[in-house]
Design a protein around this motif. Structure first.
Motif, PDB file in Angstrom:
ATOM      1  N   ASP A   9       0.430   0.548  11.719  1.00  0.00           N
ATOM      2  CA  ASP A   9       1.294   0.804  10.572  1.00  0.00           C
ATOM      3  C   ASP A   9       0.937  -0.147   9.436  1.00  0.00           C
ATOM      4  OD1 ASP A   9       2.754   2.830  11.735  1.00  0.00           O
ATOM      5  OD2 ASP A   9       4.329   1.492  12.484  1.00  0.00           O
ATOM      6  N   PRO A  10       0.964   0.351   8.202  1.00  0.00           N
ATOM      7  CA  PRO A  10       0.732  -0.518   7.044  1.00  0.00           C
ATOM      8  C   PRO A  10       2.029  -1.215   6.649  1.00  0.00           C
ATOM      9  CG  PRO A  10       1.151   1.683   6.266  1.00  0.00           C
ATOM     10  CD  PRO A  10       1.246   1.742   7.784  1.00  0.00           C
ATOM     11  N   PRO A  11       1.979  -2.149   5.702  1.00  0.00           N
ATOM     12  CA  PRO A  11       3.229  -2.677   5.151  1.00  0.00           C
ATOM     13  C   PRO A  11       4.082  -1.541   4.596  1.00  0.00           C
ATOM     14  CG  PRO A  11       1.377  -4.028   4.457  1.00  0.00           C
ATOM     15  CD  PRO A  11       0.788  -2.816   5.139  1.00  0.00           C
ATOM     16  N   PRO A  12       5.414  -1.637   4.713  1.00  0.00           N
ATOM     17  CA  PRO A  12       6.280  -0.524   4.294  1.00  0.00           C
ATOM     18  C   PRO A  12       6.127  -0.138   2.828  1.00  0.00           C
ATOM     19  CG  PRO A  12       7.500  -2.087   5.646  1.00  0.00           C
ATOM     20  CD  PRO A  12       6.177  -2.727   5.364  1.00  0.00           C
ATOM     21  N   ASP A  13       5.726  -1.091   1.968  1.00  0.00           N
ATOM     22  CA  ASP A  13       5.623  -0.793   0.539  1.00  0.00           C
ATOM     23  C   ASP A  13       4.229  -0.344   0.132  1.00  0.00           C
ATOM     24  OD1 ASP A  13       4.362  -3.202   0.963  1.00  0.00           O
ATOM     25  OD2 ASP A  13       5.286  -4.240  -0.748  1.00  0.00           O
ATOM     26  N   GLU A  30      -2.983   1.206  -2.592  1.00  0.00           N
ATOM     27  CA  GLU A  30      -3.345   0.451  -1.394  1.00  0.00           C
ATOM     28  C   GLU A  30      -3.991   1.344  -0.349  1.00  0.00           C
ATOM     29  OE1 GLU A  30      -0.537  -1.846  -3.708  1.00  0.00           O
ATOM     30  OE2 GLU A  30      -0.333   0.184  -2.874  1.00  0.00           O
ATOM     31  N   TYR A  31      -3.509   2.582  -0.225  1.00  0.00           N
ATOM     32  CA  TYR A  31      -4.157   3.515   0.698  1.00  0.00           C
ATOM     33  C   TYR A  31      -5.600   3.776   0.276  1.00  0.00           C
ATOM     34  CZ  TYR A  31      -0.439   4.895   3.913  1.00  0.00           C
ATOM     35  OH  TYR A  31       0.495   4.901   4.922  1.00  0.00           O
ATOM     36  N   ALA A  32      -5.848   3.891  -1.024  1.00  0.00           N
ATOM     37  CA  ALA A  32      -7.211   4.104  -1.502  1.00  0.00           C
ATOM     38  C   ALA A  32      -8.092   2.892  -1.194  1.00  0.00           C
ATOM     39  CB  ALA A  32      -7.207   4.382  -3.004  1.00  0.00           C
ATOM     40  N   ASP A  33      -7.520   1.702  -1.302  1.00  0.00           N
ATOM     41  CA  ASP A  33      -8.289   0.498  -0.967  1.00  0.00           C
ATOM     42  C   ASP A  33      -8.613   0.464   0.527  1.00  0.00           C
ATOM     43  OD1 ASP A  33      -8.094  -0.236  -3.612  1.00  0.00           O
ATOM     44  OD2 ASP A  33      -6.491  -1.697  -3.285  1.00  0.00           O
ATOM     45  N   TYR A  34      -7.654   0.855   1.367  1.00  0.00           N
ATOM     46  CA  TYR A  34      -7.921   0.934   2.807  1.00  0.00           C
ATOM     47  C   TYR A  34      -9.057   1.917   3.088  1.00  0.00           C
ATOM     48  CZ  TYR A  34      -3.460  -1.444   3.910  1.00  0.00           C
ATOM     49  OH  TYR A  34      -2.431  -2.345   4.026  1.00  0.00           O
ATOM     50  N   LEU A  35      -9.005   3.080   2.430  1.00  0.00           N
ATOM     51  CA  LEU A  35     -10.026   4.098   2.666  1.00  0.00           C
ATOM     52  C   LEU A  35     -11.393   3.605   2.205  1.00  0.00           C
ATOM     53  CD1 LEU A  35     -10.849   6.934   3.556  1.00  0.00           C
ATOM     54  CD2 LEU A  35     -10.085   7.788   1.317  1.00  0.00           C
ATOM     55  N   ALA A  36     -11.435   2.947   1.052  1.00  0.00           N
ATOM     56  CA  ALA A  36     -12.706   2.421   0.556  1.00  0.00           C
ATOM     57  C   ALA A  36     -13.291   1.406   1.526  1.00  0.00           C
ATOM     58  CB  ALA A  36     -12.504   1.792  -0.824  1.00  0.00           C
ATOM     59  N   ARG A  37     -12.451   0.500   2.023  1.00  0.00           N
ATOM     60  CA  ARG A  37     -12.935  -0.508   2.970  1.00  0.00           C
ATOM     61  C   ARG A  37     -13.353   0.135   4.284  1.00  0.00           C
ATOM     62  NH1 ARG A  37     -15.479  -4.732   2.379  1.00  0.00           N
ATOM     63  NH2 ARG A  37     -13.998  -5.308   0.720  1.00  0.00           N
ATOM     64  N   PHE A  38     -12.627   1.142   4.729  1.00  0.00           N
ATOM     65  CA  PHE A  38     -12.988   1.871   5.945  1.00  0.00           C
ATOM     66  C   PHE A  38     -14.382   2.471   5.807  1.00  0.00           C
ATOM     67  CE2 PHE A  38     -13.064   6.140   7.943  1.00  0.00           C
ATOM     68  CZ  PHE A  38     -12.938   5.785   9.280  1.00  0.00           C
ATOM     69  N   ILE A  39     -14.642   3.125   4.687  1.00  0.00           N
ATOM     70  CA  ILE A  39     -15.946   3.749   4.459  1.00  0.00           C
ATOM     71  C   ILE A  39     -17.048   2.696   4.437  1.00  0.00           C
ATOM     72  CG2 ILE A  39     -17.311   4.944   2.692  1.00  0.00           C
ATOM     73  CD1 ILE A  39     -14.728   6.550   2.038  1.00  0.00           C
ATOM     74  N   LYS A  40     -16.800   1.593   3.786  1.00  0.00           N
ATOM     75  CA  LYS A  40     -17.806   0.529   3.722  1.00  0.00           C
ATOM     76  C   LYS A  40     -18.050  -0.092   5.095  1.00  0.00           C
ATOM     77  CE  LYS A  40     -17.007  -0.606  -1.139  1.00  0.00           C
ATOM     78  NZ  LYS A  40     -16.490  -1.602  -2.120  1.00  0.00           N
ATOM     79  N   ASN A  41     -16.977  -0.251   5.872  1.00  0.00           N
ATOM     80  CA  ASN A  41     -17.140  -0.835   7.203  1.00  0.00           C
ATOM     81  C   ASN A  41     -17.955   0.054   8.135  1.00  0.00           C
ATOM     82  OD1 ASN A  41     -15.662  -3.002   6.350  1.00  0.00           O
ATOM     83  ND2 ASN A  41     -13.917  -2.670   7.715  1.00  0.00           N
ATOM     84  N   LEU A  42     -17.942   1.352   7.882  1.00  0.00           N
ATOM     85  CA  LEU A  42     -18.765   2.259   8.678  1.00  0.00           C
ATOM     86  C   LEU A  42     -20.206   2.291   8.197  1.00  0.00           C
ATOM     87  CD1 LEU A  42     -16.450   5.352   9.329  1.00  0.00           C
ATOM     88  CD2 LEU A  42     -16.837   3.357  10.764  1.00  0.00           C
ATOM     89  N   GLY A  43     -20.477   1.643   7.079  1.00  0.00           N
ATOM     90  CA  GLY A  43     -21.845   1.578   6.563  1.00  0.00           C
ATOM     91  C   GLY A  43     -22.282   2.814   5.822  1.00  0.00           C
TER      92      GLY A  43
END
Length: 266
Positions: A62-66, A71-84
């Protein structure tokens, strides 16, 4: 399911195939694999297909409630980068489409193309204000009720009446695993107006909608199509909100043809 850590959160995902990367982003109900099963199986011969569980859904933390759309877009961007992945194709459904739009605004160098399925420019950007108000009130109320009541309220709006019951029931099972914290966060994140993002989309964009969709009707599709220069709109006749599940072969054919032609469109 595989796992990767993003900003201290555990993000679950399923991966299939080889080829150019295609990242699939689900809506604010359900999870990645059960939303995109037909695409994971049907497109893996040509693409590396990845369906994540967004923070607050499926097997992810779960993410922070707020947590908002940014922030979701930042999570997705980091997810994509972490997968290379370098310049993957990004396809989002419903809330996932709004998230893909915000990704393009905050991280414009990530996606090679954009596919918006049954998507909104945020609820505030695509729906009348009274409808957006009702959506948010309903979601916040449902988050406090037993999951069965959430299923009873939302599942009938996801499919056309002609969808086989077993198909509806299979997706409904994913709604029973709802995360109340994540469901509230994604609902609040959906309650935005992203219309100002649309004229700035410069990558090849495909829009796919069902003509029996009661959640994101064709008027929503037509408004996005008009606002995103050079976009292509495909209507899958006889399908509802989850048109990729109702008509998987037609959806996959349309998506495959679009993605194969992306280099020419660019």
């Amino acid at each position: 399911m595989d796992m990767v850590e993003v900003e201290g959160l555990r993000i679950a995902y399923e991966r299939a195939g080889n080829g150019p990367p295609l990242v699939l982003v689900h809506g604010y109900v359900g999870d990645g694999p059960r939303t995109w099963r037909h695409q994971l199986d049907g497109l893996a011969d040509d693409f590396t297909v990845v369906a994540w569980d967004a923070p607050g859904a499926g097997s992810s933390s779960d993410p922070p409630p707020d947590t908002g759309m940014g922030e979701y877009a930042d999570y997705l961007a980091r997810f994509i980068k972490n997968l290379g992945f370098d310049r993957p194709h990004v396809a989002g459904l419903s809330f996932g489409g709004s998230l893909a739009l915000e990704l393009c605004r905050r991280h414009p160098d990530i996606a090679a193309s954009l596919t918006l399925t049954s998507a909104y420019a945020g609820w505030r950007g695509s729906l009348p204000s009274e409808v957006a108000d009702q959506r948010l009130r309903q979601a916040l109320a449902l988050a406090d009720l037993p999951p069965e009541e959430l299923v009873d309220a939302l599942l009938p709006t996801m499919f056309s009446e002609s969808t086989p019951p077993e198909v509806v029931e299979a997706f409904g099972a994913s709604l029973l695993a709802v995360h109340p914290v994540g469901f509230r966060a994604m609902a609040r994140a959906s309650d935005v107006d992203l219309r100002e993002v649309l004229p700035g989309i410069e990558i090849p964009t495909l829009l796919v909608y069902g003509d029996h969709d009661v959640r994101a009707p064709l008027s929503v599709a037509e408004a996005l199509h008009a606002a995103i220069a050079g976009s292509e709109l495909i209507v899958l006749r006889g399908t509802g909100h989850l048109c990729n599940i109702e008509a998987p072969h037609r959806f996959n054919e349309a998506l495959r043809a679009f993605l194969v032609g992306v280099p020419d469109r660019r």
